[in-house]
Motif scaffolding. Structure first.
Motif, PDB file in Angstrom:
ATOM      1  N   THR A  93      -8.405 -13.237 -12.414  1.00  0.00           N
ATOM      2  CA  THR A  93      -8.156 -13.153 -10.970  1.00  0.00           C
ATOM      3  C   THR A  93      -6.979 -14.053 -10.625  1.00  0.00           C
ATOM      4  O   THR A  93      -7.151 -15.070  -9.984  1.00  0.00           O
ATOM      5  CB  THR A  93      -9.375 -13.627 -10.168  1.00  0.00           C
ATOM      6  OG1 THR A  93      -9.534 -15.027 -10.416  1.00  0.00           O
ATOM      7  CG2 THR A  93     -10.633 -12.926 -10.562  1.00  0.00           C
ATOM      8  N   GLU A 118       0.827  -1.206   0.000  1.00  0.00           N
ATOM      9  CA  GLU A 118       0.000   0.000   0.000  1.00  0.00           C
ATOM     10  C   GLU A 118       0.870   1.269   0.000  1.00  0.00           C
ATOM     11  O   GLU A 118       0.511   2.266  -0.624  1.00  0.00           O
ATOM     12  CB  GLU A 118      -0.850  -0.055   1.266  1.00  0.00           C
ATOM     13  CG  GLU A 118      -2.126   0.736   1.214  1.00  0.00           C
ATOM     14  CD  GLU A 118      -2.810   0.718   2.578  1.00  0.00           C
ATOM     15  OE1 GLU A 118      -3.262  -0.362   3.000  1.00  0.00           O
ATOM     16  OE2 GLU A 118      -2.867   1.778   3.214  1.00  0.00           O
ATOM     17  N   LYS A 146      -1.681  -1.678  -6.133  1.00  0.00           N
ATOM     18  CA  LYS A 146      -3.076  -2.010  -5.818  1.00  0.00           C
ATOM     19  C   LYS A 146      -3.346  -3.488  -6.045  1.00  0.00           C
ATOM     20  O   LYS A 146      -3.019  -4.043  -7.079  1.00  0.00           O
ATOM     21  CB  LYS A 146      -4.018  -1.181  -6.694  1.00  0.00           C
ATOM     22  CG  LYS A 146      -4.016   0.284  -6.296  1.00  0.00           C
ATOM     23  CD  LYS A 146      -5.124   1.042  -7.023  1.00  0.00           C
ATOM     24  CE  LYS A 146      -4.870   2.532  -6.963  1.00  0.00           C
ATOM     25  NZ  LYS A 146      -4.181   3.029  -8.158  1.00  0.00           N
ATOM     26  N   GLU A 197      -0.256  -8.356   2.223  1.00  0.00           N
ATOM     27  CA  GLU A 197      -0.199  -6.890   2.265  1.00  0.00           C
ATOM     28  C   GLU A 197       1.242  -6.420   2.376  1.00  0.00           C
ATOM     29  O   GLU A 197       1.583  -5.313   1.984  1.00  0.00           O
ATOM     30  CB  GLU A 197      -0.981  -6.371   3.470  1.00  0.00           C
ATOM     31  CG  GLU A 197      -2.479  -6.476   3.296  1.00  0.00           C
ATOM     32  CD  GLU A 197      -3.222  -6.081   4.551  1.00  0.00           C
ATOM     33  OE1 GLU A 197      -2.717  -5.229   5.296  1.00  0.00           O
ATOM     34  OE2 GLU A 197      -4.307  -6.641   4.792  1.00  0.00           O
ATOM     35  N   VAL A 232      -7.220 -10.613  -2.884  1.00  0.00           N
ATOM     36  CA  VAL A 232      -6.611 -10.244  -1.599  1.00  0.00           C
ATOM     37  C   VAL A 232      -6.157 -11.456  -0.792  1.00  0.00           C
ATOM     38  O   VAL A 232      -5.241 -11.357   0.013  1.00  0.00           O
ATOM     39  CB  VAL A 232      -7.519  -9.359  -0.704  1.00  0.00           C
ATOM     40  CG1 VAL A 232      -7.558  -7.944  -1.214  1.00  0.00           C
ATOM     41  CG2 VAL A 232      -8.904  -9.946  -0.575  1.00  0.00           C
ATOM     42  N   ARG A 233      -6.789 -12.579  -1.052  1.00  0.00           N
ATOM     43  CA  ARG A 233      -6.371 -13.775  -0.319  1.00  0.00           C
ATOM     44  C   ARG A 233      -5.188 -14.480  -0.979  1.00  0.00           C
ATOM     45  O   ARG A 233      -4.694 -15.475  -0.480  1.00  0.00           O
ATOM     46  CB  ARG A 233      -7.556 -14.724  -0.133  1.00  0.00           C
ATOM     47  CG  ARG A 233      -8.550 -14.198   0.913  1.00  0.00           C
ATOM     48  CD  ARG A 233      -9.880 -14.907   0.823  1.00  0.00           C
ATOM     49  NE  ARG A 233      -9.777 -16.338   1.107  1.00  0.00           N
ATOM     50  CZ  ARG A 233      -9.648 -16.852   2.327  1.00  0.00           C
ATOM     51  NH1 ARG A 233      -9.589 -16.072   3.373  1.00  0.00           N
ATOM     52  NH2 ARG A 233      -9.585 -18.152   2.491  1.00  0.00           N
ATOM     53  N   PRO A 243      -6.369  -6.069  -6.397  1.00  0.00           N
ATOM     54  CA  PRO A 243      -7.830  -6.138  -6.534  1.00  0.00           C
ATOM     55  C   PRO A 243      -8.437  -7.005  -5.436  1.00  0.00           C
ATOM     56  O   PRO A 243      -7.807  -7.966  -4.975  1.00  0.00           O
ATOM     57  CB  PRO A 243      -8.038  -6.779  -7.910  1.00  0.00           C
ATOM     58  CG  PRO A 243      -6.740  -6.675  -8.606  1.00  0.00           C
ATOM     59  CD  PRO A 243      -5.690  -6.623  -7.559  1.00  0.00           C
ATOM     60  N   ARG A 244      -9.666  -6.687  -5.045  1.00  0.00           N
ATOM     61  CA  ARG A 244     -10.290  -7.418  -3.933  1.00  0.00           C
ATOM     62  C   ARG A 244     -10.419  -8.904  -4.224  1.00  0.00           C
ATOM     63  O   ARG A 244     -10.389  -9.723  -3.305  1.00  0.00           O
ATOM     64  CB  ARG A 244     -11.654  -6.813  -3.632  1.00  0.00           C
ATOM     65  CG  ARG A 244     -11.514  -5.500  -2.884  1.00  0.00           C
ATOM     66  CD  ARG A 244     -12.856  -4.859  -2.628  1.00  0.00           C
ATOM     67  NE  ARG A 244     -13.674  -5.673  -1.736  1.00  0.00           N
ATOM     68  CZ  ARG A 244     -14.934  -5.367  -1.438  1.00  0.00           C
ATOM     69  NH1 ARG A 244     -15.485  -4.301  -1.969  1.00  0.00           N
ATOM     70  NH2 ARG A 244     -15.621  -6.132  -0.621  1.00  0.00           N
ATOM     71  N   LEU A 245     -10.534  -9.255  -5.505  1.00  0.00           N
ATOM     72  CA  LEU A 245     -10.682 -10.668  -5.856  1.00  0.00           C
ATOM     73  C   LEU A 245      -9.458 -11.503  -5.492  1.00  0.00           C
ATOM     74  O   LEU A 245      -9.543 -12.708  -5.351  1.00  0.00           O
ATOM     75  CB  LEU A 245     -10.941 -10.805  -7.362  1.00  0.00           C
ATOM     76  CG  LEU A 245     -12.386 -10.657  -7.806  1.00  0.00           C
ATOM     77  CD1 LEU A 245     -12.467 -10.491  -9.303  1.00  0.00           C
ATOM     78  CD2 LEU A 245     -13.195 -11.879  -7.378  1.00  0.00           C
TER      79      LEU A 245
END
Lengths: 182, 293
Positions: free
Chosen positions: B247, A152, A157, A168, A163-164, A159-161
């Motif tokens: 994804t 960050e 960035k 981070e 994040v797993r 993407p939320r798809l």
């Protein structure tokens, strides 16, 4: 006039030799990163880091070519360059900083040092402070460090798809072998 | 004497300034040594399929890709059939494997009327790179076998279909890519004697990145009118519009198309297709998952 010439000669010699004597360069430096997320571990390494270190002025600088990070999966490498690091826009990551250590870095030996400076990744510059070691040998100098980089902070960035899939914070390891600059 | 000292003093100042100016900071000095960014292969599309047709995207060595494609009923059937979603028209399940970084082989099976089993290979001949090579060139070819039961016994050779495609693509910038695909399809058995066995077509594909993870794709398959005019219908040339959502290891594709078959030998045979602009189109999707073995 003789004095002038002698004076000049001394000045010339002095100014050219003093600065380059303790300058070392690394051409095939190593940097790796490791991301550990619930779904996936990602590891990549780069063996083309170039760096200069000046043990007298206590300065250090790196240039890392983003596209030279090698991944196990070519798909990851493609996504890393195109989606996350945007290596077409930001081809290099750089670091420039100063070394602080209680010891003089002259005699052969291993020194624990703190390096403070500006780290630029993905076009974003942040001031960082990392711990590392500098090993001064007979002819070469080896520098190594391990630190964490928060995605960050550098506007990478995720993407939320996914994040797993992507952590981070990634663990970065650096190891460089320097040789005197001729 | 004073004059000389002054002169030395001045020189020393000039020299120190000069040598300091020469002494650039380390990073600038490094940048002059830094080589240009190394060559990378550029992949023009998100996946190995643009919508229905193959792309120049090549599987890497030991990469296994599983794909399942669904095609629903006619959207023109309206709300009664939930715009076609009540029926599953065609399901195509495929496995492709990268033997090397340049060659992959695959097998697929479609639930269409002919129960077509497909085998194929894809060979990357040229790969576009960041600066040296400006386009990608691949060959895709295969032999399909119609595995359905015939009322009367037919020789095995009549069950076969052949496909040969040349894929030529270029990524123009970080958002736009295009592909031209000349193709030849041979069907050993056709519905009537008026139908051609051999079909030539040229597919045009475009892809535009809406975000780093999503692209909007379009594909038009122009079949060359090499056969009977009464049979040839330009409106039935395959037209598909889709969205790719990538994804990480998965790519999801959502699309609409006037084709009812998902393999080139099926959609190049125009008589299998509907007329797009009559609204006789189908909604479909594909899911692709890559595994590194």
């Amino acid at each position: 006039m003789k004095q002038v010439i002698i004076g000049l000669a001394i000045l010339l010699l002095g100014s050219t030799t003093v600065f380059s004597q303790h300058k070392y360069r690394a051409d095939k430096g190593f940097v790796s990163f490791f991301s550990s997320a619930p779904l996936e571990d990602i590891y990549a390494e780069n063996k083309t880091v170039i760096s200069l270190v000046d043990l007298v002025k206590r300065e250090i600088a790196f240039v890392v070519t983003i596209a030279d990070f090698q991944f196990e999966k070519s798909l990851m490498q493609e996504h890393f360059n195109e989606k996350y690091m945007e290596s077409h826009k930001y081809p290099k990551a750089t670091f420039e900083g100063t070394i602080s250590s209680p010891d003089e870095l002259k005699e052969p030996g291993t020194y624990t040092v703190t390096v403070t400076g500006e780290l630029t990744i993905h076009g974003v510059t942040k001031t960082v402070e990392v711990e590392g070691t500098i090993m001064v040998g007979e002819s070469e100098v080896v520098a190594s460090s391990e630190f964490k980089v928060k995605l960050e902070d550098y506007k990478v960035k995720v993407p939320r798809l996914v994040v797993r899939n992507i952590a981070e914070e990634v663990q970065v390891k650096v190891r460089l072998t320097y040789y005197p600059v001729q | 004497m004073k004059y000389r000292l002054l002169l030395i003093g001045m020189f020393s100042i000039v020299l120190t300034v000069a040598s300091n100016a020469q002494e650039k900071n380390l990073l600038d000095e490094l940048s002059t040594h830094a080589k240009a960014s190394s060559e990378q292969y550029v992949s023009a599309f998100k996946s190995t399929r643009l919508v229905l047709g193959p792309t120049t995207v090549q599987l890497s060595a030991k990469e296994l890709q599983f794909r399942v494609s669904h095609l629903f009923g006619l959207m023109s059937d309206g709300i009664q059939e939930l715009f076609g979603l009540d029926q599953i028209y065609n399901v195509d399940i495929a496995l492709d494997y990268g033997l090397t970084n340049w060659l992959s082989a695959g097998i697929a099976r479609s639930s269409d009327y002919d129960k077509t089993l497909q085998t194929g290979v894809q060979l990357a001949i040229l790969k576009q790179t960041t600066s040296a090579q400006w386009f990608s060139l691949s060959y895709a070819g295969g032999v399909n076998i119609r595995t359905r039961k015939y009322e009367i016994e037919r020789p095995f050779i009549e069950r076969l279909e052949y496909e040969h495609l040349v894929l030529l693509s270029r990524k123009f910038n970080h958002q736009f890519s295009a592909q031209v695909t000349p193709g030849w399809v041979n069907l050993n058995r056709v519905p009537t004697t008026a139908h051609p066995h051999s079909l030539w077509y040229t597919a045009l594909g475009v892809s535009y990145a809406l975000t780093p993870s999503t692209t909007l794709n379009g594909e038009y398959t122009y079949v060359w009118p090499t056969f009977n005019d009464g049979l040839y219908d330009g409106g039935k040339n395959g037209l598909s519009v889709g969205v790719d959502i990538e994804t990480g290891g998965h790519v999801f594709q959502l699309f609409v198309t006037n084709a009812t078959r998902l393999q080139p030998s099926g959609f190049a045979a125009q008589w299998n297709n509907n007329v797009f602009f009559d609204g006789d189109i189908h909604f479909g999707f594909s899911i692709m998952r890559s595994f590194s073995l």
